[in-house]
Design an enzyme around this catalytic site. Structure first.
Site, PDB file in Angstrom:
ATOM      1  N   HIS A   1       2.600  -0.050  -3.234  1.00 39.41           N
ATOM      2  CA  HIS A   1       2.501   0.845  -1.806  1.00 39.41           C
ATOM      3  C   HIS A   1       2.639   0.423  -0.812  1.00 39.41           C
ATOM      4  O   HIS A   1       2.721  -1.139  -0.972  1.00 39.41           O
ATOM      5  CB  HIS A   1       0.666   1.234  -2.043  1.00 39.41           C
ATOM      6  CG  HIS A   1       0.500   1.942  -0.204  1.00 39.41           C
ATOM      7  ND1 HIS A   1       0.839   1.433   0.265  1.00 39.41           N
ATOM      8  CD2 HIS A   1       0.635   3.223  -0.962  1.00 39.41           C
ATOM      9  CE1 HIS A   1       0.120   2.813   1.003  1.00 39.41           C
ATOM     10  NE2 HIS A   1       0.274   3.972  -0.019  1.00 39.41           N
TER      11      HIS A   1
ATOM     12  N   ASP B   1      -5.620  -3.897  -6.034  1.00 32.42           N
ATOM     13  CA  ASP B   1      -5.604  -2.712  -5.352  1.00 32.42           C
ATOM     14  C   ASP B   1      -6.203  -1.690  -6.034  1.00 32.42           C
ATOM     15  O   ASP B   1      -5.206  -0.635  -7.180  1.00 32.42           O
ATOM     16  CB  ASP B   1      -4.040  -2.100  -4.419  1.00 32.42           C
ATOM     17  CG  ASP B   1      -3.958  -1.136  -3.980  1.00 32.42           C
ATOM     18  OD1 ASP B   1      -4.993  -0.513  -3.831  1.00 32.42           O
ATOM     19  OD2 ASP B   1      -2.640  -0.872  -3.328  1.00 32.42           O
TER      20      ASP B   1
ATOM     21  N   GLN C   1      -6.837   3.866  -6.216  1.00 35.40           N
ATOM     22  CA  GLN C   1      -6.225   4.531  -6.940  1.00 35.40           C
ATOM     23  C   GLN C   1      -6.553   4.719  -7.807  1.00 35.40           C
ATOM     24  O   GLN C   1      -6.077   5.046  -8.825  1.00 35.40           O
ATOM     25  CB  GLN C   1      -4.659   5.434  -6.486  1.00 35.40           C
ATOM     26  CG  GLN C   1      -3.617   5.735  -5.563  1.00 35.40           C
ATOM     27  CD  GLN C   1      -3.564   7.184  -4.914  1.00 35.40           C
ATOM     28  OE1 GLN C   1      -4.648   7.510  -5.825  1.00 35.40           O
ATOM     29  NE2 GLN C   1      -3.453   7.248  -4.074  1.00 35.40           N
TER      30      GLN C   1
ATOM     31  N   CYS D   1       4.902   5.952   0.533  1.00 30.85           N
ATOM     32  CA  CYS D   1       4.787   4.417   0.878  1.00 30.85           C
ATOM     33  C   CYS D   1       5.206   3.327   0.054  1.00 30.85           C
ATOM     34  O   CYS D   1       5.057   3.070  -0.252  1.00 30.85           O
ATOM     35  CB  CYS D   1       3.185   3.843   1.669  1.00 30.85           C
ATOM     36  SG  CYS D   1       2.748   5.707   3.526  1.00 30.85           S
TER      37      CYS D   1
HETATM   38  N1  PLP Z   1      -2.946   1.174  -1.776  1.00 31.84           N
HETATM   39  C1  PLP Z   1      -2.137   2.468  -2.425  1.00 31.84           C
HETATM   40  C2  PLP Z   1      -1.562   2.225  -4.084  1.00 31.84           C
HETATM   41  C3  PLP Z   1      -2.856   4.020  -2.265  1.00 31.84           C
HETATM   42  O1  PLP Z   1      -1.857   4.892  -2.618  1.00 31.84           O
HETATM   43  C4  PLP Z   1      -2.736   3.699  -0.712  1.00 31.84           C
HETATM   44  C5  PLP Z   1      -2.959   5.055   0.276  1.00 31.84           C
HETATM   45  O2  PLP Z   1      -2.459   6.373  -0.440  1.00 31.84           O
HETATM   46  C6  PLP Z   1      -3.315   2.750  -0.046  1.00 31.84           C
HETATM   47  C7  PLP Z   1      -3.303   1.336  -0.778  1.00 31.84           C
HETATM   48  C8  PLP Z   1      -3.693   3.095   1.130  1.00 31.84           C
HETATM   49  O3  PLP Z   1      -4.940   3.307   1.633  1.00 31.84           O
HETATM   50  P1  PLP Z   1      -5.477   3.642   3.037  1.00 31.84           P
HETATM   51  O4  PLP Z   1      -3.834   4.053   4.056  1.00 31.84           O
HETATM   52  O5  PLP Z   1      -6.497   4.595   2.601  1.00 31.84           O
HETATM   53  O6  PLP Z   1      -5.815   2.329   3.913  1.00 31.84           O
END
Ligand code: PLP
Length: 416
Positions: A130, A207, A210, A372
């Protein structure tokens, strides 16, 4: 439907009553909310916990002697303990509250980069990240002179572990990767990756945006050095996220944001940072949001983590079967046994935005775009995709409605 499947559906029907929004209609049809990878919905228990925090226990935390400040502080720190237990972390001091997964990765990237990265050091990311786990490292690389390398994907959307081994070298200081791809749904073999990275002397940031909402997570048995996630993807409010870190690593990492609460002492000529976790929590934290996240963790624990994981696998398998019957539809990502509850797809001659709009007219909420993950879409040769993403409260009937709605959307487009 087998007896077990029928009793699962009955349980889901009962659980859905806890979520006021799931009872609403969209375009005159019952809402089928299949956009959970972007954000989940909240049960009444979370809304009530936040309302109670504001109505009965609200004051700023960490500073007050008065009763309300103490009550707010107790609720806030109790939520930290709930996160600790959720992750099986050794201590609550290793749980740092941020405003979200993005903020947590930015904190880690800035602080880890400042402390540990020198020109020519390498950061290993993957092609499925992401933007939240790409851009902060690109910024860190610009600042420090570190070099980013990307672990490529196999054609079915899994990490190429042979290439990972080749990329891992003496200059690799950090591997930062997602546990579950927010587009492909791929569940990465974290334990394997972490042990190989550690053998090469690199730290690993996971991360968990998900994964933490969808499956049991034990940071100690996993062995990760840093892990992040967001509250709003697991029934909690927006505006709260978490950074977990190995204690000795966090102790060596410098504070990122400066201000109140993160200091032990301030003089005109400098400051001494506070102990963990406060040295990373400058300013007034998201108090009601942290309390709401605590309530979400309680709720999910009562639903049951193993059940949640099984339930989402069932929905994903059903979605693969139902969407697999649609002519001209290509599912992006691996087979269900390698993925979480995320099913992204492309349909011949139907733009993802048109697909999402036509589905919305039938009450089915999905996401369309690059989610994203622009570099990943470039790798896949697509500018965008359509994504259905499940949580335990989704039903097999909603999966069928998704497939039927897509057939109708295709028919509308053929007529045009
Ligand atoms: N990492 C992953 C894999 C995500 O899917 C997302 C959000 O869609 C994020 C990071 C970022 O999360 P946030 O927008 O809640 O900071």
């Amino acid at each position: 439907m087998s007896g077990a499947a029928a009793s699962d559906e009955a349980r889901v029907a009962r659980l859905r009553r806890d979520f006021p929004i799931l009872a609403r209609e969209v375009s005159g049809k019952p809402l089928a909310y299949l956009d959970n990878a972007a954000s989940t919905q909240r049960p009444r228990a979370v809304l009530d916990a936040m309302t109670a925090a504001y109505e009965r226990h609200y004051a700023n935390v960490h500073r007050g002697i008065h009763t309300l400040a103490q009550e707010a502080d107790e609720l806030f720190e109790a939520a930290r303990e709930k996160v600790r237990a959720l992750l099986s972390a050794p201590s609550a001091e290793q749980i740092i509250f941020t405003s979200g997964a993005t903020a947590a990765i930015n904190l880690a990237a800035r602080s880890f980069g400042d402390r540990f990265l020198n020109p020519g050091d390498e950061i290993l990311l993957t092609e499925m990240e992401h933007h939240a786990n790409l851009v902060p490292w690109q910024q860190t690389a610009e600042r420090t002179g570190a070099v980013i390398r990307y672990v490529p994907l196999t054609d079915d959307g899994r990490l190429d572990l042979d290439a990972f081994d080749r990329l891992l070298g003496p200059r690799t200081k950090l591997v930062a990767l997602t546990a579950v791809s927010n587009v492909l749904g791929t569940i990465n073999p974290l334990a394997e990756i972490i042990s190989r990275a550690h053998a090469a002397g690199a730290e690993v940031l996971v991360d968990g945006a998900q994964s933490v909402p969808h499956m049991p997570c034990d940071v100690q048995s996993l062995g990760c050095d840093l892990l992040v996630f967001s509250g709003h993807k697991m029934l909690g409010p927006t505006g709260v996220g978490v950074l977990y870190g190995r204690r000795d690593l966090l102790e060596r990492m410098p504070p990122f944001l400066g201000g109140g609460s993160m200091i032990r002492e301030v003089r005109f000529d400098g400051f001494l940072p506070a102990d963990l976790p406060y040295k990373f929590e400058a300013g007034t934290p998201p108090i009601a949001e942290v309390i709401g996240l605590g309530a979400a963790i309680d709720y999910l624990g009562q639903v049951g983590w193993e059940w949640i994981e099984r339930r989402e696998r069932l929905l994903t398998e059903a979605a693969h079967r139902a969407l697999g019957r649609i002519e001209g539809l290509r599912i992006i990502g691996p087979e269900p046994r390698h993925k979480g509850g995320i099913v992204s797809f492309a349909i011949d001659r139907l733009h993802p935005h048109d697909a999402a709009e036509l589905l919305d007219r039938q009450g089915v909420a999905v996401r369309a775009g690059h989610h994203c993950a622009m570099p990943l879409h470039q790798r896949l040769g697509l500018s965008a995709s359509t994504r259905a993403s499940f949580y335990f409260y989704n039903t097999l009937e909603e999966v069928e409605r998704l497939a039927e709605a897509l057939e109708k959307a295709k028919a509308v487009f053929r007529r045009k």
